[in-house]
Design a protein around this motif. Sequence first.
Motif, short mmCIF file in Angstrom:
data_model
loop_
_atom_site.label_atom_id
_atom_site.label_comp_id
_atom_site.label_asym_id
_atom_site.label_seq_id
_atom_site.Cartn_x
_atom_site.Cartn_y
_atom_site.Cartn_z
N GLU A 174 -55.00 0.52 -2.41
CA GLU A 174 -54.50 -0.20 -1.24
C GLU A 174 -54.71 -1.70 -1.41
N THR A 195 -47.90 -10.12 4.66
CA THR A 195 -48.02 -9.61 3.29
C THR A 195 -46.83 -10.11 2.47
N ASP A 247 -46.39 -5.84 7.42
CA ASP A 247 -47.17 -6.89 8.09
C ASP A 247 -47.82 -6.35 9.36
N GLU A 298 -50.69 -3.89 8.58
CA GLU A 298 -51.83 -4.60 8.00
C GLU A 298 -52.46 -5.56 8.99
N LYS A 318 -50.87 -4.30 -0.96
CA LYS A 318 -50.53 -4.86 0.35
C LYS A 318 -49.13 -5.48 0.32
N ASN A 325 -48.23 -0.40 1.96
CA ASN A 325 -49.51 -1.00 1.61
C ASN A 325 -50.41 -0.08 0.79
#
Length: 323
Positions: free
Chosen positions: A148, A299, A292, A295, A152, A186
Amino acid sequence: MAVTSISRLCLVYGILLPTFGTLLSSFVTANPLQKRVVPERSGFKKVWWEDFTHKDGVSHNWIYDLGTSYPGQVANWGTGEIQTYTKDTNNIRIDNGVLSIIPRKKPSSGRPTWTSARIESNTKNQWACVDGKKMIVEASIKLGSASEAQSKGIWPAFWMLGSVFRDKGYKGWPEVGEWDIMESLNGMRQTWGLVHCGMYDGQIPIRGPCNEPNGKGSYTKGVGRGIWNTFGIEIDRSSKYWKTEKITWLINGVRRHSLSGSDINNATAWDFLVHKKFFILLNVAVGGGFPDGVEGYKTPYLGTIDGEKVGMQVDWVAVYQQN
């Protein structure tokens, strides 16, 4: 691969979690030593398949999507993704009957620039489920094995759009209908299965029968990476009444979650979503609203790697219609 102008973090919440049994059954340990034959399905006819062995290669059944948008359409493919799509063999190639889509980055004085690839089935290859029957679309896919931390912003997808999109473009989205059969974000051991439909006016909060721009559906945890999984979608019109028709997501032949016409509760949206023809897309995006949002930050990161370990391989794709 939906069009969205806002973060899709809310997808992580407010959707049904899979059962414990579903989580356990999503793990796969087998990794084929050689290319497999496209399987038959009991009670179904295999009406179309791609095993990437034709002498014409990718161009036999597919169209390359190039650049950062369809000509004259929304920038960054409508999702905020940052890569440029190419047909260069560094980004897309066939080796021993297996398609590889590989994101690549090039250092620059600022943020690195990225390239990748996206293809869609050509105009001869689009399908609709027959009234009173079922249709299944599946693909054998291996997601990259990178961690991971190294992944990302990497966003592989196997998905379908209503063929009306080819006439209306993004002005027709999401009304034209979209099936996200498999979206991976991701580097997570988790995949999403969603639909998009109805109307979206670009405003917040989410709106319409498919909760746009986020879409409607669920996700499955525990999906293995670096190994082959079969991802699919089943369209079931056997009830002959739109409210009891169903869309079901499959992983390795196991039913994960479903939506019915009554869940959408809009006859026009369901008609576009289930009764009309769709075409297939395969791509690996970089950055964008979905990764994005999940997360919580923009990214990709500087530590995101490129290459085959964050790419996607496809052994075969097939469409089955019930006998």
